[in-house]
Design an enzyme around this catalytic site. Sequence first.
Site, PDB file in Angstrom:
ATOM      1  N   LYS A  80       0.709  -1.199   0.704  1.00  0.00           N
ATOM      2  CA  LYS A  80      -0.071   0.180  -0.217  1.00  0.00           C
ATOM      3  C   LYS A  80       0.943   1.450   0.051  1.00  0.00           C
ATOM      4  O   LYS A  80       2.082   1.018   0.978  1.00  0.00           O
ATOM      5  CB  LYS A  80      -0.856  -0.077   1.389  1.00  0.00           C
ATOM      6  N   SER A 154      -9.092   2.026   3.084  1.00  0.00           N
ATOM      7  CA  SER A 154      -8.235   2.187   2.616  1.00  0.00           C
ATOM      8  C   SER A 154      -7.368   1.888   1.246  1.00  0.00           C
ATOM      9  O   SER A 154      -6.721   2.300   0.934  1.00  0.00           O
ATOM     10  CB  SER A 154      -8.061   3.244   3.219  1.00  0.00           C
ATOM     11  N   SER A 178      -9.743  -0.040   7.240  1.00  0.00           N
ATOM     12  CA  SER A 178      -9.266  -0.666   5.682  1.00  0.00           C
ATOM     13  C   SER A 178      -8.066  -1.998   6.101  1.00  0.00           C
ATOM     14  O   SER A 178      -8.034  -2.512   4.193  1.00  0.00           O
ATOM     15  CB  SER A 178      -7.915   0.196   5.854  1.00  0.00           C
TER      16      SER A 178
END
Length: 598
Positions: A80, A154, A178
Amino acid sequence: MKKAEIPRELSISWLRDKYSNQELTPQELIIEIIQRSKEDADMNIWITPPDMEMIQPYLDRLTTLNPAEAPLWGIPFAIKDNIDLAGVPTTAACAEYAYTPIENAGVVERLIAAGAIPLGKTNLDQFATGLVGTRSPYGETHNALRPEMISGGSSSGPAVAVAGGQAAFALGTDTAGSGRVPAALNRLVGFKPSLGAWPTKGVVPACASLDCVTVFAHSIADVLAVDGAARGVHDDDPWSRKVPMPQAKLPAKICLPKDPLGFYGTYADEYSSAWDAAVAQLQNLNIPIEYVDAQLFAQAGAILYEGPWVAERWAALGGFIDAHPGASFPVTEKILRSGSAAEYDAASVFAAMHKLQQFKLEARKLLKDSVLVMPTCGGTWTREQVRLDPISTNRDMGRYTNHCNLLDLCALAVPAGDAAPSTPFGITLFALAEDEGLICGAAELFAAGSPASAETAGGSSSKQAAASAAAPATTLVAVCGLHMRGYPLEKQMQSCGARFIREDETAAKYRLVKLATTPAKPGLIKQQEGGAPIQLEVWEMPLEAFGGFAAAIPAPLGIGKVELRDGSEVPGFVCEAYAAADAEDVTSSGGWRHVMPL
């Protein structure tokens, strides 16, 4: 030799098997992943996509590592883009914020040391602020199964990279859910370790006191394999703390909400039915069920965005937002700026801290030796619906997740069938920080059943039946020493494609000795009379690997039948009786972990 066809569902055990049989090389795998990333470019998975020039040094490094000693040798993973990878820009999905780190994030460094191959940096809801996967100037990440639906945030990019066959596992982050919501929406397992169990050094903070690095994969075994490399105190991380490695065991009870839950979105009714089916499956696990008041968790979760904790996000990013007007995504800036409200003064922070501490006390009492199970999400939305109503749709997605880190809980999100065609449903198991083993044990038991969707409750779907029929033949293996989790020879189990099943113990018929070897090894000897129960672990190993594994065991050890406490017998490590003459008797310890603790 015939080369293996590379499936879209990449698993660590499959890759190990193909590497060891020389049916696939890491280089060939990376070439395929790069091609897939180009073919799926319109899904907006990557910010810095896989590139051979960037990846080649990590491939070259594999030649210096012994696969038997590098548990993640050749396993590709996505990162990420709020987690640092040395030499690659970290954007947090905001080009104006971007910087290029000179060193890896703590968790990335550990995974590379274990032989894993970093692929690139994935998309996210900007500054990890959102649970929908649509809040990025790099584009809305599409759901891996239904492109018109949200992917979850996210950590949208890392989840879809795994679900789409572009990584075997991926790192996300989790402050409010998330690391779990995208797992549920893309039919994955998402593991959120306890706060501080994995280092957050090198992670762009959202709420630094609550942030966790998480992992997405296709199985519980794979997320725990990653955990084995990532876990541990980091000397340069102020939030790091010692949390023992999970030792899977069953909880004393499962806690379920006693009042009906609210569901939302396009498939609210289908999600409600899928939850009922999951509850029915939980009730069949032969673990006591207690129905509890879930308002405690809702009230704790409300503190995150309806209290002063939102000011922690502003403390981390407010200076950048003020200095770069218009640089951030509009809805993201609106949320971040809410943290600067005058009402969030020092007094309000302390009042909320005191309130939260009471919630933590209540949660500790309620969840002692127990696991709480909730839907990971209460529904889902199309990407168009989120665009039209970005705030309330996002709030709904966190309804059953926001409480987790505030209450210092660990969490494991697992698939639980489909709510509708190509629309996955998932549940999350929560436990106290020190009880990660409980969520692992209960989730393994749940996954071992036949998860029924709302449409197929009461029986396995044809897809599940086909998958079961195609599964390789396996055998259970009982290990009682250096092959247990955390010990040096665990790597041999992993290299054979074995997966941990449970902790157990022998029947009360065994003697345990400490052999005079270097390093010291245990010898398990069955007695005609007397003896005691000895703690051990039960693993599952592919039969095709079992013969070679057994043949390599040096005398006086070998593989024989080990009788367990329930009277069943499984193959496992035993010792020839003659070796006891020169060995120390350690039967009274109850097991090797007490003789040679980690």
